[in-house]
Design an enzyme around this catalytic site. Structure first.
Site, short mmCIF file in Angstrom:
data_model
loop_
_atom_site.label_atom_id
_atom_site.label_comp_id
_atom_site.label_asym_id
_atom_site.label_seq_id
_atom_site.Cartn_x
_atom_site.Cartn_y
_atom_site.Cartn_z
CE LYS A 43 -3.25 -2.45 2.99
NZ LYS A 43 -3.59 -2.64 4.42
N GLY A 44 2.17 1.03 0.31
CA GLY A 44 3.05 2.15 0.60
C GLY A 44 3.27 3.15 -0.51
CD GLU A 98 8.08 -0.85 -3.10
OE1 GLU A 98 6.99 -0.30 -2.87
OE2 GLU A 98 8.33 -2.01 -2.74
CG ASP A 99 7.06 1.90 0.08
OD1 ASP A 99 7.81 1.06 -0.48
OD2 ASP A 99 6.34 1.60 1.05
CG ASP A 102 15.08 -2.27 3.62
OD1 ASP A 102 15.98 -1.52 3.98
OD2 ASP A 102 14.61 -3.16 4.35
CE LYS A 130 15.41 2.16 5.39
NZ LYS A 130 15.00 1.19 6.43
CG PHE A 151 11.48 1.47 10.68
CD1 PHE A 151 11.43 0.36 9.84
CD2 PHE A 151 10.28 2.04 11.10
CE1 PHE A 151 10.21 -0.18 9.45
CE2 PHE A 151 9.06 1.50 10.71
CZ PHE A 151 9.03 0.39 9.88
CG ASP A 158 3.14 0.00 7.45
OD1 ASP A 158 4.05 -0.21 6.61
OD2 ASP A 158 2.64 -0.91 8.14
NE ARG A 164 -0.17 1.34 5.11
CZ ARG A 164 0.82 0.53 4.71
NH1 ARG A 164 1.80 1.01 3.99
NH2 ARG A 164 0.81 -0.74 5.01
#
Ligand code: 5GP
Length: 178
Positions: A43-44, A98-99, A102, A130, A151, A158, A164
């Protein structure tokens, strides 16, 4: 500022300005090609998709995919499809939205999935990157902001489904997850 946020890493203004730049760059890069289908990972990526696509001057379409890893909090390579695309992408140019990248496992797997579905080209646009956390070899063609190994929450990201809706990217206070 939300009481659980230690500090703001990327402000709303910075996100809007960077989305305008990325939108222009994407419009330029695809101007002589078939317009891409934006595939946003739920959902990000929703707030970033909403901002970014306003600045893409191409006849794009967008669709959503929802995937999850099979195990707990650390993401792993093997993913489960919770929501698949609404239509075929055979022969299409796909731009994955994409958010954050990672470890890179999610995008590496989803990129392969898009190729397996017959997409002729798959590129990635991510709000955040990141790089210190990367464990697989994957690089987004378009990155909003490179951030340190902390983080983060907000702008779609979230912690236990909360935060969010924050209009910025912030670092979550340690006391909230320790
Ligand atoms: P990867 O497969 O690249 O390790 O995982 C990417 C996903 O992990 C992101 O789509 C996001 O859901 C989650 N993730 C990675 N880092 C963070 C972070 O700093 N904050 C939040 N909220 N989620 C993160």
């Amino acid at each position: 500022m939300n009481k659980d946020v230690a500090r703001i890493l990327v402000s709303e203004d910075e996100i809007i300005r960077r989305s305008i730049e990325l939108g222009k760059q994407i419009s330029e890069d695809y101007k002589d090609k078939k317009a891409p289908i934006l595939v946003a990972l739920l959902k990000g990526s929703v707030p970033f998709l909403a901002e970014l696509m306003k600045h893409i001057e191409l006849d794009i379409e967008y669709d959503f995919m929802d995937v999850s890893s099979y195990e707990g909090t650390e993401s792993i390579g093997d993913i489960r499809i919770l929501k698949d695309l609404d239509r075929s992408i055979r022969g299409e140019n796909v731009l994955l939205v994409e958010d954050i990248v990672d470890t890179g496992r999610t995008l590496k797997t989803v990129k392969k999935l898009m190729k397996d579905k017959g997409a002729s080209d798959v590129k990635i646009v991510s709000l955040l990157d990141k790089p210190d956390r990367r464990v697989v070899d994957i690089q987004a063609e378009y990155v909003g902001f490179i951030i340190p190994n902390e983080f983060v929450i907000g702008y779609g990201l979230d912690f236990n489904q909360k935060y969010r809706n924050l209009p910025y990217v912030g670092v979550l206070k340690e006391e909230c997850y320790k």
